[in-house]
Write a protein that holds these residues in place. Structure first.
Motif, PDB file in Angstrom:
ATOM      1  N   GLY A  16       0.814  -1.209   0.000  1.00 34.87           N
ATOM      2  CA  GLY A  16       0.000   0.000   0.000  1.00 34.87           C
ATOM      3  C   GLY A  16       0.844   1.255   0.000  1.00 34.87           C
ATOM      4  N   LEU A  17       0.490   2.194   0.888  1.00 33.45           N
ATOM      5  CA  LEU A  17       1.217   3.459   1.003  1.00 33.45           C
ATOM      6  C   LEU A  17       1.485   3.779   2.465  1.00 33.45           C
ATOM      7  N   GLY A  61     -11.132   6.125  -0.317  1.00 37.51           N
ATOM      8  CA  GLY A  61     -12.003   5.091  -0.856  1.00 37.51           C
ATOM      9  C   GLY A  61     -11.597   3.681  -0.474  1.00 37.51           C
ATOM     10  N   VAL A  62     -11.114   3.513   0.760  1.00 36.90           N
ATOM     11  CA  VAL A  62     -10.767   2.180   1.272  1.00 36.90           C
ATOM     12  C   VAL A  62     -11.554   1.943   2.557  1.00 36.90           C
ATOM     13  N   THR A  63     -11.508   0.717   3.046  1.00 37.24           N
ATOM     14  CA  THR A  63     -12.205   0.415   4.294  1.00 37.24           C
ATOM     15  C   THR A  63     -11.439   0.998   5.479  1.00 37.24           C
ATOM     16  N   LYS A  64     -12.143   1.230   6.578  1.00 38.44           N
ATOM     17  CA  LYS A  64     -11.501   1.756   7.790  1.00 38.44           C
ATOM     18  C   LYS A  64     -10.407   0.813   8.279  1.00 38.44           C
ATOM     19  N   ALA A  65     -10.609  -0.489   8.093  1.00 40.95           N
ATOM     20  CA  ALA A  65      -9.630  -1.477   8.539  1.00 40.95           C
ATOM     21  C   ALA A  65      -8.331  -1.402   7.740  1.00 40.95           C
ATOM     22  N   SER A  66      -8.362  -0.757   6.565  1.00 38.37           N
ATOM     23  CA  SER A  66      -7.180  -0.648   5.716  1.00 38.37           C
ATOM     24  C   SER A  66      -6.255   0.488   6.133  1.00 38.37           C
ATOM     25  N   VAL A  67      -6.693   1.326   7.076  1.00 34.87           N
ATOM     26  CA  VAL A  67      -5.916   2.498   7.485  1.00 34.87           C
ATOM     27  C   VAL A  67      -5.546   2.358   8.955  1.00 34.87           C
ATOM     28  N   ARG A  68      -4.239   2.492   9.250  1.00 38.30           N
ATOM     29  CA  ARG A  68      -3.804   2.394  10.643  1.00 38.30           C
ATOM     30  C   ARG A  68      -2.615   3.328  10.880  1.00 38.30           C
ATOM     31  N   ILE A  69      -2.561   3.850  12.085  1.00 37.29           N
ATOM     32  CA  ILE A  69      -1.463   4.723  12.478  1.00 37.29           C
ATOM     33  C   ILE A  69      -0.324   3.832  12.970  1.00 37.29           C
ATOM     34  N   THR A  70       0.853   3.988  12.353  1.00 38.06           N
ATOM     35  CA  THR A  70       1.986   3.137  12.712  1.00 38.06           C
ATOM     36  C   THR A  70       2.956   3.819  13.674  1.00 38.06           C
ATOM     37  N   SER A  71       2.959   5.155  13.687  1.00 33.62           N
ATOM     38  CA  SER A  71       3.784   5.867  14.662  1.00 33.62           C
ATOM     39  C   SER A  71       3.217   7.261  14.872  1.00 33.62           C
ATOM     40  N   GLY A  72       3.496   7.822  16.048  1.00 33.19           N
ATOM     41  CA  GLY A  72       3.041   9.162  16.371  1.00 33.19           C
ATOM     42  C   GLY A  72       1.643   9.220  16.952  1.00 33.19           C
ATOM     43  N   THR A  73       1.212   8.160  17.629  1.00 34.49           N
ATOM     44  CA  THR A  73      -0.156   8.138  18.147  1.00 34.49           C
ATOM     45  C   THR A  73      -0.437   9.254  19.137  1.00 34.49           C
ATOM     46  N   THR A  74       0.591   9.765  19.826  1.00 34.62           N
ATOM     47  CA  THR A  74       0.380  10.855  20.783  1.00 34.62           C
ATOM     48  C   THR A  74       0.958  12.173  20.274  1.00 34.62           C
ATOM     49  N   SER A  75       1.296  12.236  18.996  1.00 37.74           N
ATOM     50  CA  SER A  75       1.903  13.415  18.400  1.00 37.74           C
ATOM     51  C   SER A  75       1.014  13.968  17.292  1.00 37.74           C
ATOM     52  N   ARG A  76       1.220  15.223  16.933  1.00 32.88           N
ATOM     53  CA  ARG A  76       0.506  15.779  15.779  1.00 32.88           C
ATOM     54  C   ARG A  76       1.042  15.201  14.474  1.00 32.88           C
ATOM     55  N   LEU A  77       2.332  14.837  14.468  1.00 33.30           N
ATOM     56  CA  LEU A  77       2.949  14.245  13.282  1.00 33.30           C
ATOM     57  C   LEU A  77       2.845  12.728  13.384  1.00 33.30           C
ATOM     58  N   LYS A  78       2.230  12.121  12.384  1.00 33.77           N
ATOM     59  CA  LYS A  78       1.964  10.686  12.415  1.00 33.77           C
ATOM     60  C   LYS A  78       2.397  10.034  11.112  1.00 33.77           C
ATOM     61  N   VAL A  89       0.986   7.047   8.757  1.00 35.58           N
ATOM     62  CA  VAL A  89      -0.232   6.276   8.560  1.00 35.58           C
ATOM     63  C   VAL A  89      -0.023   5.303   7.415  1.00 35.58           C
ATOM     64  N   ALA A  90      -0.309   4.030   7.657  1.00 33.38           N
ATOM     65  CA  ALA A  90      -0.215   3.003   6.619  1.00 33.38           C
ATOM     66  C   ALA A  90      -1.599   2.772   6.039  1.00 33.38           C
ATOM     67  N   VAL A  91      -1.658   2.669   4.708  1.00 37.76           N
ATOM     68  CA  VAL A  91      -2.910   2.376   4.015  1.00 37.76           C
ATOM     69  C   VAL A  91      -2.667   1.138   3.170  1.00 37.76           C
ATOM     70  N   ASP A  92      -3.460   0.093   3.422  1.00 40.00           N
ATOM     71  CA  ASP A  92      -3.336  -1.144   2.673  1.00 40.00           C
ATOM     72  C   ASP A  92      -4.130  -1.060   1.378  1.00 40.00           C
ATOM     73  N   GLY A  93      -3.547  -1.601   0.310  1.00 40.39           N
ATOM     74  CA  GLY A  93      -4.225  -1.622  -0.979  1.00 40.39           C
ATOM     75  C   GLY A  93      -3.217  -1.552  -2.107  1.00 40.39           C
ATOM     76  N   ASP A  94      -3.721  -1.322  -3.310  1.00 41.95           N
ATOM     77  CA  ASP A  94      -2.882  -1.214  -4.502  1.00 41.95           C
ATOM     78  C   ASP A  94      -2.129   0.121  -4.461  1.00 41.95           C
ATOM     79  N   PRO A  95      -0.786   0.105  -4.386  1.00 36.80           N
ATOM     80  CA  PRO A  95      -0.036   1.356  -4.253  1.00 36.80           C
ATOM     81  C   PRO A  95      -0.327   2.372  -5.355  1.00 36.80           C
ATOM     82  N   SER A  96      -0.429   1.917  -6.606  1.00 34.29           N
ATOM     83  CA  SER A  96      -0.652   2.883  -7.691  1.00 34.29           C
ATOM     84  C   SER A  96      -2.057   3.480  -7.619  1.00 34.29           C
TER      85      SER A  96
END
Length: 109
Positions: free
Chosen positions: A10-11, A65-82, A84-91
Motif C-alpha cells: 500500500g502506502l 475510498g478504502v475500508t476503515k480497517a485498511s488504514v492504521r497509524i503506525t507511529s506518532g499516536t500521541t503526536s501531531r505528526l503521524k 499512517v499506513a494504508v493497505d491496498g494497490d499502491p498505484s
C-alpha cells in the motif's frame, strides 16, 4: 514532493493532524521547517483517548475510498505528526491521493 511513499502492500503517509479543528477535512500538503512534506488533516475530535486518531483514520479511509480497517497509524499516536499506513494497490492509492490533493490546491498562486 508528496508526503506518501509506496510500500509492498500500500502506502505510507506522513500526516500532520490538528485536533479540535472545527471540521473533518484534508487541507492539502504542507512543507515543514525541516523540509519534510506532510498531508494536513484536521478533525473535530479531541486528542483524548484516541478519539482524534480514530477520526483521522476514518477520514482518510473515506477520502481515499478504502475500508476503515485498511488504514492504521503506525507511529506518532500521541503526536501531531503521524505515520499512517494504508493497505491496498499502491498505484491506485497514489492516484486517489493525487486527485484529493489537486482538489485542495489554493487558487491564485
Amino acid at each position: 514532493m508528496e508526503p506518501w511513499r509506496p510500500t509492498s502492500g500500500g502506502l505510507m503517509i506522513a500526516v500532520r493532524v490538528t485536533p479540535r479543528g472545527g471540521r473533518d477535512a484534508i487541507d492539502g500538503i504542507e512543507t515543514l521547517s525541516d523540509g519534510r512534506s506532510v498531508l494536513k488533516v484536521r478533525v473535530r475530535a479531541i486528542a483524548d483517548g484516541g478519539e482524534a486518531n480514530r477520526a483521522v483514520t476514518e477520514l482518510l479511509a473515506k477520502a481515499i475510498g478504502v475500508t476503515k480497517a485498511s488504514v492504521r497509524i503506525t507511529s506518532g499516536t500521541t503526536s501531531r505528526l503521524k505515520q499512517v499506513a494504508v493497505d491496498g494497490d499502491p498505484s491506485g492509492l497514489d492516484q486517489a491521493l493525487r486527485d484529493l490533493v489537486a482538489a485542495h490546491k489554493p487558487t491564485g498562486k
